[in-house]
Design a protein around this motif. Structure first.
Motif, mmCIF file in Angstrom:
data_model
loop_
_atom_site.group_PDB
_atom_site.id
_atom_site.type_symbol
_atom_site.label_atom_id
_atom_site.label_comp_id
_atom_site.label_asym_id
_atom_site.label_seq_id
_atom_site.Cartn_x
_atom_site.Cartn_y
_atom_site.Cartn_z
ATOM 1 N N THR A 137 0.820 -1.211 0.000
ATOM 2 C CA THR A 137 0.000 0.000 0.000
ATOM 3 C C THR A 137 0.855 1.262 0.000
ATOM 4 O O THR A 137 0.329 2.373 0.037
ATOM 5 C CB THR A 137 -0.929 -0.029 1.234
ATOM 6 O OG1 THR A 137 -1.591 -1.290 1.285
ATOM 7 C CG2 THR A 137 -1.970 1.060 1.201
ATOM 8 N N THR A 167 -4.776 -7.189 -5.201
ATOM 9 C CA THR A 167 -4.073 -6.063 -5.811
ATOM 10 C C THR A 167 -4.951 -4.836 -5.960
ATOM 11 O O THR A 167 -4.517 -3.702 -5.698
ATOM 12 C CB THR A 167 -3.524 -6.484 -7.188
ATOM 13 O OG1 THR A 167 -2.712 -7.644 -7.030
ATOM 14 C CG2 THR A 167 -2.692 -5.367 -7.800
ATOM 15 N N ALA A 168 -6.177 -5.029 -6.361
ATOM 16 C CA ALA A 168 -7.065 -3.888 -6.595
ATOM 17 C C ALA A 168 -7.271 -3.091 -5.309
ATOM 18 O O ALA A 168 -7.249 -1.850 -5.317
ATOM 19 C CB ALA A 168 -8.404 -4.370 -7.145
ATOM 20 N N HIS A 176 -5.245 -2.981 -2.676
ATOM 21 C CA HIS A 176 -4.011 -2.306 -2.294
ATOM 22 C C HIS A 176 -3.736 -1.086 -3.182
ATOM 23 O O HIS A 176 -3.234 -0.066 -2.696
ATOM 24 C CB HIS A 176 -2.832 -3.277 -2.336
ATOM 25 C CG HIS A 176 -2.715 -4.114 -1.104
ATOM 26 N ND1 HIS A 176 -2.419 -3.581 0.126
ATOM 27 C CD2 HIS A 176 -2.872 -5.448 -0.901
ATOM 28 C CE1 HIS A 176 -2.388 -4.542 1.037
ATOM 29 N NE2 HIS A 176 -2.672 -5.685 0.436
ATOM 30 N N VAL A 177 -4.071 -1.195 -4.455
ATOM 31 C CA VAL A 177 -3.896 -0.042 -5.344
ATOM 32 C C VAL A 177 -4.791 1.113 -4.896
ATOM 33 O O VAL A 177 -4.377 2.276 -4.861
ATOM 34 C CB VAL A 177 -4.197 -0.434 -6.805
ATOM 35 C CG1 VAL A 177 -4.317 0.804 -7.687
ATOM 36 C CG2 VAL A 177 -3.103 -1.356 -7.341
ATOM 37 N N ALA A 178 -6.021 0.779 -4.522
ATOM 38 C CA ALA A 178 -6.944 1.814 -4.056
ATOM 39 C C ALA A 178 -6.442 2.445 -2.752
ATOM 40 O O ALA A 178 -6.484 3.675 -2.581
ATOM 41 C CB ALA A 178 -8.337 1.221 -3.849
ATOM 42 N N ALA A 204 -3.312 2.545 -1.792
ATOM 43 C CA ALA A 204 -2.119 3.306 -2.116
ATOM 44 C C ALA A 204 -2.470 4.696 -2.647
ATOM 45 O O ALA A 204 -1.780 5.670 -2.352
ATOM 46 C CB ALA A 204 -1.270 2.556 -3.137
ATOM 47 N N ARG A 205 -3.548 4.792 -3.424
ATOM 48 C CA ARG A 205 -3.996 6.104 -3.907
ATOM 49 C C ARG A 205 -4.413 6.993 -2.740
ATOM 50 O O ARG A 205 -4.134 8.186 -2.715
ATOM 51 C CB ARG A 205 -5.151 5.946 -4.909
ATOM 52 C CG ARG A 205 -4.699 5.560 -6.321
ATOM 53 C CD ARG A 205 -5.805 5.832 -7.329
ATOM 54 N NE ARG A 205 -6.943 4.959 -7.115
ATOM 55 C CZ ARG A 205 -7.139 3.794 -7.729
ATOM 56 N NH1 ARG A 205 -6.240 3.355 -8.595
ATOM 57 N NH2 ARG A 205 -8.207 3.069 -7.484
ATOM 58 N N ASP A 247 -1.246 8.197 -1.102
ATOM 59 C CA ASP A 247 -0.620 9.264 -1.899
ATOM 60 C C ASP A 247 -1.381 10.578 -1.763
ATOM 61 O O ASP A 247 -0.790 11.660 -1.655
ATOM 62 C CB ASP A 247 -0.563 8.848 -3.368
ATOM 63 C CG ASP A 247 0.514 7.812 -3.633
ATOM 64 O OD1 ASP A 247 1.391 7.624 -2.766
ATOM 65 O OD2 ASP A 247 0.462 7.172 -4.704
#
Length: 412
Positions: free
Chosen positions: A339, A396-397, A399-401, A403-404, A407
Motif C-alpha cells: 500500500t 491487488t485492486a 491495495h492499489v486503491a 495506495a492512492r 498518496d
C-alpha cells in the motif's frame, strides 16, 4: 561547489541515473515510516557531493599522514566544535563511518576480548553491537543481558543493579533500537559508579530528539555516548562519539588506526552542517513534531486494537503487536508495503513467534514529518494502516486503491 548534477550523471551513466530517479520517486510517494531513517537536508546533500569527497586525510587534524590537509583540518575541527556545543560534550569524534563503527570503537577503547558487557537483550529492544552472537561484540566479549519487566515491558532497573553487582561488568550499555521509552539516566549513573564500570549510552535513536530539546541529554551522565547522525537528525549516514575529556585519547586511537583508515571528509563536512542546522529553532519545531506524531500514531493504533509495546512511546519510534489482526509482523509489513507504507517487522520482548516472522511492526516518524505529515493526519494514517494489514497481499485492486489514498494524504 556541489558536484550533484543530474544531467551529468544521465549523460555518463543513464542506468544509474534511472535507478536514482526511481528511488526519488519511491521516497516521494507513500509513507516512509522506517525508524532508522530521516531525510538529509539539501545543504547536507550538497556537501556530500562536494570536492571534499576527493580528499584523503588519514589521521587527525594537524597529525595527518597526507599533505594538503589545511582546509579539511578546519572542516573537521568545525564539525567537532559544533558537536560539542550542540550536545554539551567535552569531547567529540566525528570520524566514525557509521554508528555501528562508533559502537565498536567504544568496545575497542574500554574493553579487552573476554571482558564482560551488561546490555539490553536484543529481543527486548537492544542492538546487535551490544553483544549479539551474530556480531563481533558477542564473539569477542562475555555478555550478560538484562531485559524489560513482563508487566510493563519497560526496563527493569532493579535487575540491572542486581546483575551489575553480581557480574561487575567492564561496560554497562544503555540504549536500543526497538525500545520506545526514555531511560533513567541518574539511576544508570549510580549503578555504574557502584559497579565501577563504564556507562555507555547508545543514543542512536535518542540524540536527534536530544538535540531538538525533546529528551534529556545522556551526556552529563555517561562516560561515552554514541550517535547516528541520520536517524532523526537530518545529517549524512555516519557516527559520532561524545565523551568526557579523559576518555578522548583512548577513543581517538580506537577509531584511528584501530578500526578505520582515512575518514570521509565529505561526510564530516555534512555532519558539521547537520549539527549547525540541529541547533536552530526550526529543527526544534521539527523534532517536537516528530515525537508528537509518533506518540499520536501509537495511541491511534492502540485505539484500533493494536497493543503498544512498553505501553506507548516517548521517542520517534513505536512498536505495536499486530497478532490481533490475525497476521505476523512480517506479513503485516508486506501488506503495508503493498500500500506504499514502509515499516519494519519486529519481535515483542516475550514473543513466542519465530524471529523471522515476529508478532509486531516497528515504525518511525522522522522521514514522514520531513515529508509533511502532521498530527492532524494521524487518525487517517492509522485507519489506512489497519486497512492495509487486513487486506491480503494478492488483493491487488484493494491495495492499489489504498495506495492512492495514501498518496492523496501525503500530497495533502
Amino acid at each position: 561547489m556541489s558536484l550533484l548534477d543530474p544531467e551529468v550523471l544521465r549523460a555518463a551513466d543513464p542506468q544509474m541515473a534511472a535507478l536514482i530517479s526511481r528511488e526519488e520517486t519511491r521516497r516521494s510517494r507513500g509513507l516512509q515510516l522506517l525508524a532508522a531513517e530521516s531525510t538529509a537536508s539539501p545543504a547536507v546533500r550538497a556537501v556530500l557531493g562536494s570536492v571534499l569527497s576527493d580528499k584523503y586525510a588519514e589521521g587527525y587534524p594537524e597529525r595527518r599522514f597526507h599533505g594538503g590537509c589545511e582546509v579539511v583540518d578546519e572542516v573537521e575541527e568545525l564539525a567537532r566544535a559544533r558537536a560539542r556545543d550542540l550536545f554539551g560534550a567535552q569531547y567529540a569524534n566525528v570520524q566514525p563511518l557509521s554508528w555501528v563503527l562508533a559502537n565498536l570503537a567504544v568496545l575497542a577503547a574500554f574493553a579487552q576480548p573476554g571482558d564482560q558487557l551488561l546490555s539490553l537483550s536484543l529481543r527486548h529492544g537492544g542492538h546487535q553491537t551490544h553483544g549479539s552472537r551474530a556480531n563481533s561484540s558477542g564473539r569477542w566479549f562475555s555478555v550478560v543481558n538484562y531485559g524489560v519487566r513482563r508487566d510493563t515491558e519497560q526496563v527493569d532497573y532493579d535487575r540491572i543493579h542486581e546483575l551489575a553487582m553480581l557480574h561487575r561488568p567492564r561496560i554497562l550499555v544503555a540504549g536500543g533500537t526497538a525500545y520506545t521509552r526514555t531511560w533513567d539516566l541518574p539511576r544508570l549513573r549510580a549503578i555504574a559508579d557502584e559497579a565501577e564500570c563504564i556507562l555507555w549510552v547508545d543514543a542512536a535513536h535518542l540524540a536527534g530528539l536530544v538535540a531538538g530539546g525533546v529528551l534529556e541529554s545522556p551526556v552529563p551522565y555517561a562516560d561515552v555516548v554514541t550517535v547516528a547522525t541520520n536517524k532523526v537528525m537530518r545529517g549524512p549516514r555516519g557516527g559520532l562519539l561524545l565523551a568526557r575529556a579523559e576518555h578522548g585519547a583512548a577513543l581517538d586511537r580506537a577509531v584511528y588506526p584501530f578500526l578505520q583508515g582515512a575518514p570521509p571528509m565529505h561526510a564530516i563536512g555534512a555532519k558539521a552542517v547537520a549539527f549547525a542546522e540541529s541547533a536552530t529553532p526550526q529543527y526544534r519545531d521539527y523534532a517536537g513534531q516528530v515525537a508528537a506524531v509518533a506518540r499520536t500514531l501509537t495511541d491511534a493504533l492502540a485505539a484500533r486494537g493494536l497493543r503498544p509495546i512498553g505501553g506507548g512511546t516517548d521517542l520517534h519510534l513505536g512498536v505495536v503487536e499486530v497478532t490481533s489482526l490475525g497476521v505476523s509482523g512480517r506479513l503485516a509489513a508486506d501488506r503495508l508495503a503493498a500500500t506504499g507504507i514502509i515499516v519494519d517487522k519486529a519481535v515483542t520482548p516475550f514473543d513466542t513467534a519465530d524471529v523471522a516472522a515476529g508478532s509486531a511492526i516497528r515504525y518511525g516518524t522522522a522521514a514522514a514529518v520531513v515529508g509533511g505529515l502532521t498530527v492532524a493526519q494521524v487518525p487517517a494514517v492509522a485507519d489506512l494502516m489497519v486497512a492495509a494489514m487486513t487486506t491480503p497481499v494478492d488483493d491487488t485492486a484493494r491495495h492499489v486503491a489504498l495506495a492512492r489514498e495514501v498518496d492523496d494524504l501525503v500530497a495533502g
